[in-house]
Motif scaffolding. Sequence first.
Motif, mmCIF file in Angstrom:
data_model
loop_
_atom_site.group_PDB
_atom_site.id
_atom_site.type_symbol
_atom_site.label_atom_id
_atom_site.label_comp_id
_atom_site.label_asym_id
_atom_site.label_seq_id
_atom_site.Cartn_x
_atom_site.Cartn_y
_atom_site.Cartn_z
ATOM 1 N N ASP A 71 -17.113 29.769 10.200
ATOM 2 C CA ASP A 71 -18.526 29.768 9.803
ATOM 3 C C ASP A 71 -18.791 30.558 8.523
ATOM 4 O O ASP A 71 -19.738 30.251 7.785
ATOM 5 C CB ASP A 71 -19.384 30.347 10.940
ATOM 6 N N ALA A 72 -17.985 31.582 8.269
ATOM 7 C CA ALA A 72 -18.211 32.447 7.106
ATOM 8 C C ALA A 72 -17.946 31.707 5.798
ATOM 9 O O ALA A 72 -17.120 30.797 5.724
ATOM 10 C CB ALA A 72 -17.340 33.687 7.193
ATOM 11 N N LYS A 73 -18.666 32.128 4.749
ATOM 12 C CA LYS A 73 -18.506 31.541 3.425
ATOM 13 C C LYS A 73 -18.162 32.649 2.419
ATOM 14 O O LYS A 73 -18.448 33.826 2.663
ATOM 15 C CB LYS A 73 -19.805 30.841 2.987
ATOM 16 N N VAL A 74 -17.575 32.232 1.313
ATOM 17 C CA VAL A 74 -17.290 33.175 0.232
ATOM 18 C C VAL A 74 -18.612 33.790 -0.248
ATOM 19 O O VAL A 74 -19.623 33.103 -0.349
ATOM 20 C CB VAL A 74 -16.574 32.466 -0.939
ATOM 21 N N ASP A 95 -20.333 35.908 1.511
ATOM 22 C CA ASP A 95 -21.060 36.414 2.680
ATOM 23 C C ASP A 95 -20.721 37.887 2.884
ATOM 24 O O ASP A 95 -19.585 38.311 2.700
ATOM 25 C CB ASP A 95 -20.680 35.633 3.945
ATOM 26 N N ARG A 96 -21.719 38.647 3.306
ATOM 27 C CA ARG A 96 -21.490 40.049 3.637
ATOM 28 C C ARG A 96 -20.967 40.178 5.066
ATOM 29 O O ARG A 96 -21.297 39.358 5.925
ATOM 30 C CB ARG A 96 -22.782 40.857 3.492
ATOM 31 N N LEU A 134 -22.498 39.778 10.570
ATOM 32 C CA LEU A 134 -22.459 38.862 9.428
ATOM 33 C C LEU A 134 -23.874 38.361 9.144
ATOM 34 O O LEU A 134 -24.269 37.268 9.560
ATOM 35 C CB LEU A 134 -21.533 37.678 9.709
ATOM 36 N N PRO A 135 -24.694 39.141 8.440
ATOM 37 C CA PRO A 135 -26.098 38.781 8.236
ATOM 38 C C PRO A 135 -26.338 37.514 7.422
ATOM 39 O O PRO A 135 -27.386 36.880 7.562
ATOM 40 C CB PRO A 135 -26.672 40.010 7.519
ATOM 41 N N ASP A 136 -25.375 37.121 6.575
ATOM 42 C CA ASP A 136 -25.560 35.939 5.722
ATOM 43 C C ASP A 136 -24.979 34.671 6.335
ATOM 44 O O ASP A 136 -25.159 33.581 5.786
ATOM 45 C CB ASP A 136 -24.904 36.166 4.359
ATOM 46 N N GLU A 165 -31.305 36.252 11.990
ATOM 47 C CA GLU A 165 -31.727 34.911 12.369
ATOM 48 C C GLU A 165 -32.782 34.955 13.469
ATOM 49 O O GLU A 165 -33.755 34.199 13.451
ATOM 50 C CB GLU A 165 -30.512 34.098 12.830
ATOM 51 N N ALA A 166 -32.614 35.850 14.430
ATOM 52 C CA ALA A 166 -33.592 35.994 15.506
ATOM 53 C C ALA A 166 -34.925 36.483 14.959
ATOM 54 O O ALA A 166 -35.994 36.011 15.371
ATOM 55 C CB ALA A 166 -33.073 36.954 16.570
ATOM 56 N N PHE A 167 -34.874 37.422 14.018
ATOM 57 C CA PHE A 167 -36.109 37.917 13.418
ATOM 58 C C PHE A 167 -36.826 36.813 12.643
ATOM 59 O O PHE A 167 -38.042 36.639 12.767
ATOM 60 C CB PHE A 167 -35.812 39.097 12.495
#
Length: 533
Positions: free
Chosen positions: A265-268, A270-271, A313-315, A377-379
């Motif tokens: 799921d992670a992308k370059v 991403d934090r 992973l916020p992003d 995402e929930a927020f």
Amino acid sequence: MKLRNISEKLVNLHSDLLENESYFREACKDLHPDFCESGLNLCRYLHLRTHDLRKIHDDLSEVGISSLRSPEAYVLENLGNTIKLLHLLQDDKWNPTINVKSIGYKQGQKLLKDHTRKLFGGRPYKKSPHIMITMPTEAASDYKLVKTLIDSGMNIARINMGHDNSKTWRKIAKNVRKASKNSERKCKIYVDLSGPKIRTGKISTLKAFKKKKKKDVKPYIRLNKGDKLFLHKKDVPGYPAIVDKKGKTIRPAGISVSLPKIIDDAKVKDRLYFDDGKIACVVREKHEHGLILEVKKTGLSGSKLKEEKGINLPDTILHTPSLTRSDLKNLDFVAKYADIVGYSFVRHPSDVRMLRSELRKRKAEGIGVVLKIENKEAFDNLALLLLEAMKGSPVGVMIARGDLAVEIGLERISEVQEEILWLCEASHVPVIWATQILESMAKKGMATRAEITDAAMSVRAECVMLNKGPYITEATIMLKRILDKMLKHNTKKKNQLRALNIASASLKKILPETIEEAGLPVPVSHYQDMVFS
């Protein structure tokens, strides 16, 4: 002239609200009877908060009208009353073109009180917030500890399924029931589902490490700013970097992750954060077997990355189910012993529907559901989560400030927790103020000044959560005293009401796009798909 100008602006705002009333009612048609008015009020509040009202506050206060600063619980009635007062000051009478039945101040307060009582039970100490305490493992064998906590002010006992096992949980639940009965003080049982655990994997215990360190010290990988770290998809024991004599890295350090799906799921760019944000990284490269991370922040002399530490992973949009296989199995325990279930990792309305469905299968629809807002995402989806959750009853929200602060940034946590409080008050949904409340007091026996201030602020929520510690009884007594004192001064507070990004973003998901762009009617079927897809 100034009063007339303010009146016109507010009348236009009132009319604009009513123009969208039919769509708000459509969005709320399937809500539980307890929440029909609350859902409408939430939609109206979102619409109100798309406007910046700060410019007119001072003008209103100058003529003795300040109620517009606290409209959360009764939006339409509050706005209408403000307009009526402005017209009276101008020796005029306001007759709205459309009259819509709406809740007033007292009814808004009553709805919140009723929803709080249904979720948490009656308040044992006047209007004081409920006190929830995380049960330590010792609560399974130490009945006296549980009874002392109930006698000291605890009226919700929290069982965290991320720790211990079903045998321990059952013993804790039985001690809580027994102590509650003997103390003649009602104490509900709240059970937190663990959700998908995103944590660091095991680390190799190297011979060199064993020689230098004590046996009881867990192995770790030391990281400094600028280092590279390979995050493995496979279950590979973690290892330190290999560096040559000149200090050049021959092979970067590496560690695995408990949930390999995040690698996909992670992308370059991403934090990625480890251990509650103590180590901050960014994804530099993505490979089939893992991610190459660059360390962007550590402590001044570097940081130690250990096993079983949380990863945020916020992003990254994670495609993992909020209910894991373990959660589904543990729901059998929840159905039998719990009064309230805490929903970890909830992100989308579909997650709420899934939990409700699983509870129905176990004939446990009456169990209260608390949405834990612990990630970005929930927020961002809070309004839609609330509208979905309000299709059942009882409902609550936990501000899980630890993970949430890592996801959105420490500098934003105060602002975000305010916005959550506002949206929940507009929904008449009770809130749990959680994470690190009097933590030093519970763990070390002495609270910091900052913790006392934080505990005092928690009076604005309907429930305050304390974590376990050797001095948890003393912390409970101190919290109760602080809350009792603060209740004499305030409950909620007045706000400036600048325009909120979360309100605009949420309203776009509730109102059809054509309403925003052209004011044209939209078929109900199209609207329904848009809101609840």
